[in-house]
Every structure is written in C-alpha cells, then in structure tokens.
Design an enzyme around this catalytic site. Structure first.
Site, PDB file in Angstrom:
ATOM      1  N   ARG A 100      44.227  37.807  35.768  1.00 29.88           N
ATOM      2  CA  ARG A 100      44.043  38.280  37.137  1.00 29.88           C
ATOM      3  C   ARG A 100      42.682  38.941  37.302  1.00 29.88           C
ATOM      4  O   ARG A 100      42.028  38.798  38.338  1.00 29.88           O
ATOM      5  CB  ARG A 100      45.165  39.247  37.529  1.00 29.88           C
ATOM      6  CG  ARG A 100      45.115  39.661  38.992  1.00 29.88           C
ATOM      7  CD  ARG A 100      46.357  40.428  39.411  1.00 29.88           C
ATOM      8  NE  ARG A 100      46.450  41.730  38.756  1.00 29.88           N
ATOM      9  CZ  ARG A 100      47.438  42.592  38.966  1.00 29.88           C
ATOM     10  NH1 ARG A 100      48.425  42.283  39.810  1.00 29.88           N
ATOM     11  NH2 ARG A 100      47.469  43.754  38.340  1.00 29.88           N
ATOM     12  N   LYS A 134      41.807  42.549  42.907  1.00 29.72           N
ATOM     13  CA  LYS A 134      42.092  43.969  42.701  1.00 29.72           C
ATOM     14  C   LYS A 134      40.753  44.709  42.674  1.00 29.72           C
ATOM     15  O   LYS A 134      40.141  44.913  41.619  1.00 29.72           O
ATOM     16  CB  LYS A 134      42.874  44.173  41.399  1.00 29.72           C
ATOM     17  CG  LYS A 134      43.595  45.512  41.314  1.00 29.72           C
ATOM     18  CD  LYS A 134      44.615  45.494  40.190  1.00 29.72           C
ATOM     19  CE  LYS A 134      45.314  46.847  40.031  1.00 29.72           C
ATOM     20  NZ  LYS A 134      46.190  47.180  41.173  1.00 29.72           N
TER      21      LYS A 134
END
Length: 341
Positions: A85, A186
């Site tokens: 991620r 993120k």
C-alpha cells in the site's frame, strides 16, 4: 526529548501517544538510489526550510502493529500489505517507492531492537509501528522531489478505543478527499483535512465524523481514520466501494473473515438514506481494529444501531476472530501473521 525507559511505562494505561524509543530505521534516497537503510538512535530529522514536503506535501505513511503472544513471542500482522500500500501511495504522490522487501526488513529490525517495549499479552496494548517518507529536496516551484527520507519508528500504545463500546458519530458536511484525488493514498493532507470536522463533531458530543462521497454527497465513504461497515438486518456484511477512500488492510481481512462466517460480504455503494437497513455498524482500521457505532446523525435525524449501548453479536464475533488471529490465540489459516524470530 528524553528516551523512554521500560520502567517509565504503565502497561495498563498507555494511552495512544508517542514515546521516544531507543531505535528506529532510516534510509535516504539520493543520487538516484536508496542508500541501504540502518537502525539509528537519533529521533530527529534535519532538512532544509524549502524541503518539498513542507510546502507541496510529498509525504506518505503507514501504520501497523506488533502483538505480544501468550507464549511471550511477537507477531506482526500482514506487513507485506502495508509495504504494497505504501508503494501505491508513493506512486500516486510521484515519490520514489521504498522497496517492499526492505520495508519488511526495516519493520522487523525496529521491532526486534525495541522488543522490550512490546506490551505484555493481555494488557490491551500493542507496539504501533509508523513507517513514513518525506520529500526533502529544496524547491520553490511546484515539482516533485528528487530526494527522500524513509523512516520507521515505533511506540507502545494502549487500545485506541477501550473495549467494544459503541459511540455516536455524525455525518460531516465537509469532504475528506476529492473524487479522483488522493483519497486512496495514505498521505498527510487527507488527515489534515479531517482535523476541523473532527474537532467540531467532538464539541457537539460525537466521537467523530463519517464522510460522504465528495462527488454527490449521497453515499457513505469513510471515517477520518477508519473504514465503515454495516451488518444488514438479514445478516450481510456491507462496506463502501468508492474511489476516494483508503483501501484498509483491516477491511480486507474482515471481508475474508466475514465470508468464512457466512456473512456474504460485499463492497458496494451505501446510500446515506438507507443506513436504517443496518442492525450493526462500525469503524475498522489498524488503530482501533473495530469500533462499534451506536448511532449516525445526519441532517438532524439520528439512526441508532441495535440497542445503542452494546456491541452487536456479529461485531463481537468479527472482533474476537481478527484479534484472536493477531495475538496468536486462534489458528491463522490465512497465513497473515508473521512471527518475529
């Protein structure tokens, strides 16, 4: 800041805050390559006043945990997913991705070096691990950085929310991230955007905000720091599908667990006008694992889930299963846990 000592800590009252532990991992991208990475005791970072991340926001981060098992050993939970991620976040922010194998190596080294700070089994605490990367090149015009610092620090934390105590939330009038923006990365800016809505919600007596989709404001997106799920009255696990929310590793795990528990899970658009179809609802993420939602308030209308006072039976079972796997109390048939050797 003075280094934290184990003797300074009350394992049963840690809170969720930073402690300056002895070691962290650091690496630097310069001259077109990563330099290799190593542990350091220095918890400070020095960079130029014109550093890219200070002005144009090239910053990404991750969050994962190390869990103390009953036998005294330590488990990591799906660090490969965090590495992947973070690489995806780097791609979206035009940053130099940190090699996924080095990411996992760094996480392991930080936990090993600070293993005395992993809270005891049964205390409710964990070692929270924060990998992050910043662009450090001095720039004036808007452009990507050509140099980066990658770091991993760790801090012992207590439960983000103590126990499965349902809390009330409100639907925010603000957007957390733009449609087709950086919602799936993120990155710090997404969280900065949630600070004001969160503060306003708490002043009104809510635990926090739940955001709607930024294009039509019709469908549930996510909370400021967690994904949403609901359990329909006929027992189906539903969670939003949207291009503007962070792909949660906890959600990914719960989708699999829900499938195995016969909940026929789906990712789908969830109209805010139809939340009454849920008998249970909750927030799911690394920090909280699962936090039950007692009610949602939207345009002055309050929808309560269950009795509004206790976690529902499905939520309780999902939590017990996931946390049981993480701490090694339940067999890990999925291969998610990584015992620290």
């Amino acid at each position: 800041m003075a280094k934290t000592k184990v003797s300074d800590l009350d394992w049963n009252n840690l809170g969720f805050k930073y402690h300056d532990l002895p070691f962290r991992w650091t690496d630097e991208f310069k001259d077109g390559k990563w330099q290799g990475g190593h542990l350091t005791e220095d918890s400070t970072i020095v960079f130029n006043e014109a550093a890219e991340e200070m002005h144009y926001g090239q910053e990404i981060f991750e969050g994962l945990k190390a869990y103390r098992r009953k036998d005294g050993g330590i488990n990591l939970f799906r660090p490969d997913q965090n590495a992947r991620r973070m690489a995806n976040s780097a791609k979206r922010l035009m940053m130099q991705a940190y090699p996924e194998d080095k990411f996992i190596e760094g996480v392991k080294e930080v936990v090993k070096a600070n293993q005395d700070f992993v809270p005891p089994y049964g205390s409710g605490g964990t070692l929270y691990i924060r990998p992050f990367m910043i662009g450090t090149q001095p720039v004036v015009g808007v452009q990507r950085s050509e140099s980066y610092i990658f770091r991993i620090y760790a801090t012992p934390v207590g439960a983000y929310v103590k126990g499965l105590n349902p809390m009330p939330y409100k639907i925010s009038e603000y957007d957390r991230a733009a449609y087709a923006g950086t919602g799936q990365a993120k990155t710090a800016g997404n969280y900065a955007a949630s600070l004001l809505p969160s503060l306003e919600a708490k002043k009104e007596g809510f635990a926090d905000c739940l955001y709607l989709d930024p294009r039509e404001h019709k469908y549930i997106d996510e909370f400021g720091g967690a994904n949403f799920y609901g359990i329909t009255k006929d027992g189906q696990f539903q969670t939003p599908k949207s291009p503007s929310i962070l792909p949660s590793i906890t959600k990914k795990s719960l989708l699999q667990i829900a499938k195995d528990q016969g909940l026929n899970p789906v990712e789908t658009q969830i109209p805010i006008t139809e939340v009454g179809r849920f008998s249970e609802a909750g927030a799911m993420g690394t920090a909280a694992v699962i936090s039950p939602v007692s009610s949602l308030t939207y345009n002055g209308k309050k929808v309560t889930f269950g009795d509004g006072k206790h976690a529902g039976p499905v939520t309780q079972k999902l939590y017990d299963t996931l946390f049981g796997i993480q701490v090694g109390d339940l067999p890990d048939k999925y291969g998610w846990t990584v015992p620290l050797e």
